[in-house]
Design a protein around this motif. Structure first.
Motif, mmCIF file in Angstrom:
data_model
loop_
_atom_site.group_PDB
_atom_site.id
_atom_site.type_symbol
_atom_site.label_atom_id
_atom_site.label_comp_id
_atom_site.label_asym_id
_atom_site.label_seq_id
_atom_site.Cartn_x
_atom_site.Cartn_y
_atom_site.Cartn_z
ATOM 1 N N ARG A 193 74.978 -64.757 -43.807
ATOM 2 C CA ARG A 193 73.839 -63.842 -43.767
ATOM 3 C C ARG A 193 72.540 -64.533 -43.365
ATOM 4 N NH1 ARG A 193 74.201 -59.567 -48.816
ATOM 5 N NH2 ARG A 193 76.413 -59.046 -48.613
ATOM 6 N N TYR A 194 72.414 -65.797 -43.670
ATOM 7 C CA TYR A 194 71.166 -66.510 -43.422
ATOM 8 C C TYR A 194 71.345 -67.630 -42.404
ATOM 9 C CZ TYR A 194 69.883 -64.005 -47.676
ATOM 10 O OH TYR A 194 69.659 -63.024 -48.602
ATOM 11 N N ILE A 195 72.325 -68.478 -42.611
ATOM 12 C CA ILE A 195 72.616 -69.503 -41.610
ATOM 13 C C ILE A 195 73.463 -68.880 -40.507
ATOM 14 C CG2 ILE A 195 72.476 -71.390 -43.289
ATOM 15 C CD1 ILE A 195 75.534 -71.417 -43.418
ATOM 16 N N SER A 196 73.636 -69.594 -39.415
ATOM 17 C CA SER A 196 74.441 -69.071 -38.310
ATOM 18 C C SER A 196 75.929 -69.215 -38.613
ATOM 19 C CB SER A 196 74.116 -69.819 -37.020
ATOM 20 O OG SER A 196 74.564 -71.164 -37.103
ATOM 21 N N ASP A 197 76.735 -68.454 -37.907
ATOM 22 C CA ASP A 197 78.184 -68.570 -38.089
ATOM 23 C C ASP A 197 78.660 -69.968 -37.710
ATOM 24 O OD1 ASP A 197 80.863 -67.287 -38.573
ATOM 25 O OD2 ASP A 197 81.142 -67.890 -36.482
ATOM 26 N N ALA A 198 78.039 -70.543 -36.690
ATOM 27 C CA ALA A 198 78.421 -71.899 -36.271
ATOM 28 C C ALA A 198 78.136 -72.899 -37.390
ATOM 29 C CB ALA A 198 77.659 -72.286 -35.008
ATOM 30 N N GLU A 199 76.993 -72.740 -38.061
ATOM 31 C CA GLU A 199 76.666 -73.621 -39.179
ATOM 32 C C GLU A 199 77.661 -73.448 -40.317
ATOM 33 O OE1 GLU A 199 71.972 -74.250 -39.639
ATOM 34 O OE2 GLU A 199 72.516 -72.150 -39.311
ATOM 35 N N LEU A 200 78.021 -72.195 -40.587
ATOM 36 C CA LEU A 200 78.984 -71.934 -41.655
ATOM 37 C C LEU A 200 80.329 -72.568 -41.341
ATOM 38 C CD1 LEU A 200 79.888 -70.539 -44.262
ATOM 39 C CD2 LEU A 200 80.352 -68.483 -42.907
ATOM 40 N N GLN A 201 80.796 -72.388 -40.140
ATOM 41 C CA GLN A 201 82.091 -72.965 -39.762
ATOM 42 C C GLN A 201 82.082 -74.486 -39.816
ATOM 43 O OE1 GLN A 201 84.733 -71.031 -39.584
ATOM 44 N NE2 GLN A 201 83.271 -69.366 -39.982
ATOM 45 N N ALA A 202 80.958 -75.082 -39.458
ATOM 46 C CA ALA A 202 80.850 -76.537 -39.534
ATOM 47 C C ALA A 202 80.912 -77.000 -40.994
ATOM 48 C CB ALA A 202 79.534 -76.999 -38.907
ATOM 49 N N ILE A 203 80.280 -76.255 -41.878
ATOM 50 C CA ILE A 203 80.318 -76.593 -43.310
ATOM 51 C C ILE A 203 81.736 -76.459 -43.851
ATOM 52 C CG2 ILE A 203 79.597 -75.811 -45.615
ATOM 53 C CD1 ILE A 203 76.930 -74.962 -44.245
ATOM 54 N N LEU A 204 82.402 -75.360 -43.510
ATOM 55 C CA LEU A 204 83.750 -75.114 -44.036
ATOM 56 C C LEU A 204 84.759 -76.119 -43.502
ATOM 57 C CD1 LEU A 204 83.932 -71.199 -43.944
ATOM 58 C CD2 LEU A 204 83.170 -72.731 -45.777
#
Length: 207
Positions: A193-204
């Motif tokens: 919701r706040y960070i980008s999907d790319a950032e989320l995928q990198a974290i996961l």
């Protein structure tokens, strides 16, 4: 509503925070108050960020304790322990710089920042609907935390703040991985919701 039971749970949080390494949450616990007590304010610091993050970390702790009380899911208590340590790290830096603590004297669910107060009520209400929604709330909080920490990191050149924010960011990323993993057990995929999907995928993916 949660005042009396929350106080008892907080006592457990404070006691068990010293043995957090034994818990199943993979958390980098280096943001200890002792490490920042002697630091003084430097050019390029942003008191606004410290004040906001002190309350935002409190929001995370308070919501997780409320959800633990509702569902009895150990994950929330474990991560609340981490959030207490995050609060302590920011609070110690505020104290070292003689900045008034916005959390002083506040009860569970009480915030000086009106936006955080409204967000607390909304997230607790959502998390009470079901266990899966509770885990979604956890992911939302860490999503926001990551976004805000990155924002404040981009605005400060103060070494102490950078150190604290960086360690809090590592913790939030670990928490995000934990919550999304729990959501997967319910067949739910979290959408950032706040960070980008790319950032989320990198974290996961642990990148």
């Amino acid at each position: 509503m949660y005042k009396h039971t929350s106080t008892m749970v907080l006592a457990l949080v404070l006691v068990s925070s010293f043995t957090l390494a034994a818990q199943p949450i993979e958390e980098v616990q280096t943001t200890t108050p002792v490490a920042v007590q002697a630091l003084t304010e430097e050019p390029g610091s942003t008191a606004e960020g410290l004040l906001y993050m002190r309350e935002e970390e409190k929001l995370a702790r308070d919501v997780y304790i409320a959800l633990y009380e509702k569902w009895g899911l150990r994950t929330f208590l474990n991560i609340a322990e981490s959030e207490q340590q995050h609060m302590d790290a920011v609070g110690a830096l505020l104290a070292a710089r003689n900045i008034e603590d916005p959390v002083a004297g506040s009860d569970f669910g009480e915030f000086k920042n009106t936006d955080l107060a409204a967000l607390y009520s909304s997230l607790v209400s959502q998390g009470m609907q079901s266990a899966s929604e509770a885990y979604r709330v956890g992911a939302i909080i860490e999503d926001l935390d990551i976004y805000d920490l990155k924002e404040y990191l981009s605005k400060t050149t103060d070494e102490a703040e950078i150190w604290v924010y960086t360690n809090l960011l590592k913790g939030s990323e670990n928490h995000m991985r934990t919550f999304t993993k729990q959501l997967e057990r319910y067949g739910v995929t979290y959408t950032a919701r706040y960070i980008s999907d790319a950032e989320l995928q990198a974290i996961l993916s642990g990148r």
